[in-house]
Write an enzyme that holds these catalytic residues in place. Structure first.
Site, PDB file in Angstrom:
ATOM      1  N   LYS A   9       0.837  -1.207   0.000  1.00 21.78           N
ATOM      2  CA  LYS A   9       0.000   0.000   0.000  1.00 21.78           C
ATOM      3  C   LYS A   9       0.878   1.266   0.000  1.00 21.78           C
ATOM      4  O   LYS A   9       2.088   1.189   0.222  1.00 21.78           O
ATOM      5  CB  LYS A   9      -0.929  -0.043   1.221  1.00 21.78           C
ATOM      6  N   TYR A  49     -12.098  -1.686  -3.912  1.00 18.73           N
ATOM      7  CA  TYR A  49     -12.652  -1.942  -2.576  1.00 18.73           C
ATOM      8  C   TYR A  49     -14.185  -1.860  -2.555  1.00 18.73           C
ATOM      9  O   TYR A  49     -14.767  -1.614  -1.491  1.00 18.73           O
ATOM     10  CB  TYR A  49     -12.051  -0.972  -1.559  1.00 18.73           C
ATOM     11  N   PHE A  57     -15.390   3.316   6.955  1.00 19.89           N
ATOM     12  CA  PHE A  57     -14.032   3.729   6.601  1.00 19.89           C
ATOM     13  C   PHE A  57     -13.789   3.773   5.091  1.00 19.89           C
ATOM     14  O   PHE A  57     -12.661   4.014   4.649  1.00 19.89           O
ATOM     15  CB  PHE A  57     -13.010   2.795   7.278  1.00 19.89           C
ATOM     16  N   ARG A  85      -1.881 -14.479   3.997  1.00 16.76           N
ATOM     17  CA  ARG A  85      -2.654 -13.831   5.070  1.00 16.76           C
ATOM     18  C   ARG A  85      -1.938 -14.013   6.424  1.00 16.76           C
ATOM     19  O   ARG A  85      -1.941 -13.124   7.262  1.00 16.76           O
ATOM     20  CB  ARG A  85      -4.077 -14.412   5.150  1.00 16.76           C
ATOM     21  N   THR A  91      -5.764  -7.594  10.403  1.00 22.48           N
ATOM     22  CA  THR A  91      -6.049  -6.264   9.840  1.00 22.48           C
ATOM     23  C   THR A  91      -5.579  -5.162  10.793  1.00 22.48           C
ATOM     24  O   THR A  91      -4.926  -4.213  10.379  1.00 22.48           O
ATOM     25  CB  THR A  91      -7.571  -6.122   9.594  1.00 22.48           C
ATOM     26  N   ARG A 102       2.321  -6.799   9.386  1.00 20.89           N
ATOM     27  CA  ARG A 102       1.563  -5.700   9.997  1.00 20.89           C
ATOM     28  C   ARG A 102       2.021  -5.426  11.422  1.00 20.89           C
ATOM     29  O   ARG A 102       2.135  -4.267  11.845  1.00 20.89           O
ATOM     30  CB  ARG A 102       0.067  -6.005   9.917  1.00 20.89           C
ATOM     31  N   ASN A 112      -1.887  -0.150   6.920  1.00 21.22           N
ATOM     32  CA  ASN A 112      -1.369  -1.431   7.418  1.00 21.22           C
ATOM     33  C   ASN A 112      -0.508  -2.160   6.381  1.00 21.22           C
ATOM     34  O   ASN A 112      -0.452  -3.383   6.360  1.00 21.22           O
ATOM     35  CB  ASN A 112      -2.514  -2.295   7.957  1.00 21.22           C
ATOM     36  N   HIS A 115      -2.019  -5.482   1.366  1.00 25.87           N
ATOM     37  CA  HIS A 115      -3.298  -6.128   1.085  1.00 25.87           C
ATOM     38  C   HIS A 115      -3.003  -7.542   0.610  1.00 25.87           C
ATOM     39  O   HIS A 115      -2.016  -7.768  -0.085  1.00 25.87           O
ATOM     40  CB  HIS A 115      -4.054  -5.385  -0.026  1.00 25.87           C
ATOM     41  N   GLU A 126      -9.625 -10.077  -7.983  1.00 23.95           N
ATOM     42  CA  GLU A 126      -8.649  -9.009  -7.725  1.00 23.95           C
ATOM     43  C   GLU A 126      -7.478  -9.066  -8.708  1.00 23.95           C
ATOM     44  O   GLU A 126      -6.998  -8.030  -9.164  1.00 23.95           O
ATOM     45  CB  GLU A 126      -8.147  -9.107  -6.281  1.00 23.95           C
TER      46      GLU A 126
HETATM   47  P1  IDP Z   1      -7.850  -6.992   5.296  1.00 25.96           P
HETATM   48  O1  IDP Z   1      -7.007  -5.986   4.533  1.00 25.96           O
HETATM   49  O2  IDP Z   1      -7.112  -7.565   6.471  1.00 25.96           O
HETATM   50  O3  IDP Z   1      -8.457  -8.053   4.411  1.00 25.96           O
HETATM   51  P2  IDP Z   1     -10.510  -5.765   5.390  1.00 25.96           P
HETATM   52  O4  IDP Z   1     -11.502  -5.983   6.492  1.00 25.96           O
HETATM   53  O5  IDP Z   1     -10.770  -6.425   4.086  1.00 25.96           O
HETATM   54  O6  IDP Z   1      -9.068  -6.155   5.956  1.00 25.96           O
HETATM   55  O7  IDP Z   1     -10.404  -4.197   5.197  1.00 25.96           O
HETATM   56  C1  IDP Z   1      -9.748  -3.658   4.075  1.00 25.96           C
HETATM   57  C2  IDP Z   1      -8.845  -2.543   4.530  1.00 25.96           C
HETATM   58  O8  IDP Z   1      -9.650  -1.485   5.065  1.00 25.96           O
HETATM   59  C3  IDP Z   1      -7.888  -2.881   5.670  1.00 25.96           C
HETATM   60  O9  IDP Z   1      -6.702  -3.515   5.259  1.00 25.96           O
HETATM   61  C4  IDP Z   1      -7.609  -1.505   6.253  1.00 25.96           C
HETATM   62  O10 IDP Z   1      -6.679  -0.782   5.438  1.00 25.96           O
HETATM   63  C5  IDP Z   1      -8.973  -0.846   6.136  1.00 25.96           C
HETATM   64  N1  IDP Z   1      -9.787  -1.031   7.357  1.00 25.96           N
HETATM   65  C6  IDP Z   1     -10.385  -2.159   7.794  1.00 25.96           C
HETATM   66  N2  IDP Z   1     -11.050  -1.964   8.951  1.00 25.96           N
HETATM   67  C7  IDP Z   1     -10.871  -0.652   9.245  1.00 25.96           C
HETATM   68  C8  IDP Z   1     -11.314   0.187  10.329  1.00 25.96           C
HETATM   69  O11 IDP Z   1     -12.022  -0.246  11.255  1.00 25.96           O
HETATM   70  N3  IDP Z   1     -10.912   1.499  10.280  1.00 25.96           N
HETATM   71  C9  IDP Z   1     -10.149   2.011   9.272  1.00 25.96           C
HETATM   72  N4  IDP Z   1      -9.725   1.259   8.244  1.00 25.96           N
HETATM   73  C10 IDP Z   1     -10.069  -0.054   8.233  1.00 25.96           C
HETATM   74 MG    MG Z   2      -9.863  -7.852   2.884  1.00 27.69          MG
END
Ligand code: IDP
Ligand code: MG
Length: 144
Positions: A9, A49, A57, A85, A91, A102, A112, A115, A126
């Site tokens: 990212k 997304y 968010f 993963r 996350t 992370r 973070n 992805h 994707e």
């Molecule tokens: P992942 O990247 O671990 O699969 P997802 O739930 O798919 O997590 O969320 C996509 C991205 O959205 C996360 O990697 C993070 O950058 C952002 N994100 C997820 N949850 C939150 C939140 O509660 N606050 C702010 N950003 C979030």
């Molecule tokens: Mg995800």
């Protein structure tokens, strides 16, 4: 053999963490089947997304993802979706296991670093969002 989409990212690219992340992928035995650096528009980030469009968010996330260059890769290996993963960690970096990408590098639940696709169906969608079939390079066995 599986394929997954990985993204470094904008925070990972701007902080100079490309090498650290790729070292972990290569160390885990993943084969890099495709790689390119791109700079997403806001619209392209929203498209990527789209599953999260109802989440609170979403605006912030898509602003962040279009805030600077990203490195996108197709990783290949046995069980690579799940294995990637695990290397990434949770996350929320505060909940990520020590030694994960992370836990080691993230500064924020949103920023973070990486992805990774979460299932075979999302990996296929994707990968196709960013790469055409000619951009995904076969291994020696696949390309004799
Ligand atoms: P992942 O990247 O671990 O699969 P997802 O739930 O798919 O997590 O969320 C996509 C991205 O959205 C996360 O990697 C993070 O950058 C952002 N994100 C997820 N949850 C939150 C939140 O509660 N606050 C702010 N950003 C979030
Ligand atoms: Mg995800």
């Amino acid at each position: 053999m599986e394929r997954t989409l990985s993204i470094i990212k904008p925070d990972g690219v701007s902080r100079g963490l490309i090498g650290d992340v790729i070292k972990r992928f290569e160390g885990a035995g993943f084969r890099i089947a495709a790689m390119k650096m791109i700079y997403l528009s806001k619209k392209e980030a929203e498209g990527f997304y789209a599953v999260h469009r109802e989440r609170p968010f979403f605006q912030s996330l898509t602003d962040f993802m279009s805030s600077g260059p990203i490195l996108i890769m197709v990783l290949e290996g046995e069980d690579v979706i799940q294995h990637n993963r695990e290397l990434m960690g949770a996350t929320n970096y505060k909940e990520a296991k020590p030694g994960t990408i992370r836990a080691d590098f993230a500064t924020d639940i949103e920023k973070n670093i990486v992805h990774g696709s979460d299932a075979p169906e999302t990996a296929a969608t994707e990968i196709a969002y960013f790469f055409n079939s000619l951009e995904i390079v076969g291994s020696i066995e696949q390309n004799p």
